[in-house]
Design an enzyme around this catalytic site. Structure first.
Site, PDB file in Angstrom:
ATOM      1  N   LYS A 283     -39.165 -55.081  -7.533  1.00 48.96           N
ATOM      2  CA  LYS A 283     -39.658 -56.466  -7.607  1.00 48.96           C
ATOM      3  C   LYS A 283     -38.489 -57.436  -7.697  1.00 48.96           C
ATOM      4  O   LYS A 283     -38.680 -58.618  -7.931  1.00 48.96           O
ATOM      5  CB  LYS A 283     -40.543 -56.644  -8.843  1.00 48.96           C
TER       6      LYS A 283
ATOM      7  N   ARG B 182     -27.248 -43.598 -11.147  1.00 47.52           N
ATOM      8  CA  ARG B 182     -26.651 -43.409  -9.818  1.00 47.52           C
ATOM      9  C   ARG B 182     -27.047 -44.619  -8.991  1.00 47.52           C
ATOM     10  O   ARG B 182     -28.220 -45.008  -8.964  1.00 47.52           O
ATOM     11  CB  ARG B 182     -27.164 -42.131  -9.163  1.00 47.52           C
TER      12      ARG B 182
ATOM     13  N   HIS C 259     -17.750 -39.697  -9.311  1.00 42.97           N
ATOM     14  CA  HIS C 259     -18.855 -38.844  -9.752  1.00 42.97           C
ATOM     15  C   HIS C 259     -18.265 -37.934 -10.834  1.00 42.97           C
ATOM     16  O   HIS C 259     -18.049 -36.742 -10.619  1.00 42.97           O
ATOM     17  CB  HIS C 259     -19.374 -38.048  -8.546  1.00 42.97           C
TER      18      HIS C 259
ATOM     19  N   ARG D 221     -29.640 -32.194  -7.334  1.00 46.22           N
ATOM     20  CA  ARG D 221     -28.949 -31.457  -8.402  1.00 46.22           C
ATOM     21  C   ARG D 221     -28.592 -32.326  -9.607  1.00 46.22           C
ATOM     22  O   ARG D 221     -28.834 -31.931 -10.747  1.00 46.22           O
ATOM     23  CB  ARG D 221     -27.658 -30.808  -7.860  1.00 46.22           C
ATOM     24  N   THR D 222     -27.993 -33.490  -9.381  1.00 43.38           N
ATOM     25  CA  THR D 222     -27.526 -34.283 -10.520  1.00 43.38           C
ATOM     26  C   THR D 222     -28.713 -34.703 -11.384  1.00 43.38           C
ATOM     27  O   THR D 222     -28.714 -34.508 -12.603  1.00 43.38           O
ATOM     28  CB  THR D 222     -26.724 -35.508 -10.044  1.00 43.38           C
TER      29      THR D 222
END
Ligand code: NCD
Length: 333
Positions: A111, A132, A160, A81-82
């Site tokens: 890497k 995130r 959040h 969703r986000t």
């Protein structure tokens, strides 16, 4: 435009003095890291713009407000969703997206590139970055290095903030007001960053809290202390039946399996709470059940047809809120 309000130098060193700014001078060019940045006035502004965004999407699908601007979506943790609502939000505003979402394994992070180097790279292509990351404080670190606005899309068990905005927007849309409500929060209150941000942001209002969790998943002390500082009533219990008939909002959360070091402990608590139609018989006629989603069994599918089940409407609201926030941070709202 986007860099004007940020107090960053162009050299490669970290600005040690950086503190997360309040938004009292507006959103343009600002980072969105924590709900502690917001006032009620800020929220009213974002909610009003979100209403306009909804009207635009319903009537014509999109607008050209952000044409020519680029959003980088950098997701080091899973998201449905986000990430997709930010991507949809930017697309509907006429902008474009660099999606480094489910595919961090295809970027140079795999890497061994450091977070600051990745941020420096993306900000040379994009106007705003959503991040995130599994570590608490990571969004602030990113903001610390970046000249462009950073939006926290979830930093481990920390915060959040954009979810809390859409949660409060949803409560207001569903029930008409926030002051005076009794808000119950159920599930993994310890690890649920949406709980932390929502509880903190609700401290701007006159609400009372009922927290429901097992002992090991209780609300963190720092969040509880924030609530106490605001002199808001808060009770804790183990059993959802204790509160179901009293609450105006029932905010249900999943037990966050990925945060447990000991999976045996997760197994012990994972199925403690299930919201069923039988339980909902005891709830008020006018109330809402919310969930940030994903759900993994804590709300029975049979509850979905209950008009009080607001979680899918809540999810849709996420796109309008994120449209509003992107427009605001990019100085267009
Ligand atoms: C939440 C999250 O990622 O913190 N999901 C979301 O953003 N809607 C909740 C969760 O993962 O349980």
């Amino acid at each position: 435009m986007t860099t004007s309000n940020k107090n960053h130098t162009l050299n490669n060193s970290r600005k040690k003095a950086y503190t997360v700014p309040k938004l009292d001078k507006g959103f343009a060019g600002q980072d969105i890291i924590s709900v502690s940045q917001f006032s009620r006035k800020n929220l009213e502004h974002i909610f009003a713009v979100a209403e306009e965004m909804r009207a635009i999407v319903k009537s014509r699908g999109s607008t050209d407000l952000l044409t020519g601007t680029v959003l980088a979506c950098l997701f080091f943790e899973p998201s449905t969703r986000t990430s997709s609502s930010f991507i949809a939000a930017m697309s509907r505003l006429g902008g474009t997206v660099i999606p480094i979402t489910q595919g961090v394994q295809f970027s140079s992070v795999s890497k061994g590139e450091s977070l600051p180097d990745t941020i420096r790279t993306l900000e040379s292509y994009a106007d705003v970055i959503v991040i995130r990351h599994p570590e608490m404080g990571s969004a602030k670190i990113a903001a610390d290095y970046a000249r462009k606005p950073i939006i926290n899309g979830g930093d481990g068990v920390g915060e959040h903030p954009t979810q809390a905005l859409l949660d409060i927007f949803t409560i207001k849309e569903e029930l008409g007001h926030i002051d005076g409500l009794n808000v119950g929060m159920v599930g993994d209150l310890r690890n649920g960053r949406t709980v932390h941000s929502l509880a903190r942001l609700l401290c701007l209002y006159d609400v009372r809290f009922d927290f429901v969790s097992p002992e090991i998943l209780r609300l963190p002390l720092d969040v509880m202390n924030d609530i106490r500082d605001h002199e808001l009533p808060a009770a804790e219990t183990y059993d959802v039946a204790d509160i179901i008939s009293d609450v105006d909002v029932l905010y249900v959360t999943r037990v966050q399996k990925e945060r447990f070091a000991d999976l045996a402990q997760y197994e012990e608590v994972k199925d403690l709470y299930v919201i069923t139609p039988e339980l909902m018989e005891q709830a008020k006629e006018k109330m809402v059940i919310m969930h940030p989603l994903p759900r993994v069994g804590e709300i029975s599918y049979h509850v979905d047809s209950d008009p009080r089940a607001a979680y899918f409407r809540q999810m849709e609201n996420g796109m309008y809120i994120r449209m509003a926030l992107l427009a605001a941070v990019l100085g267009k709202a």
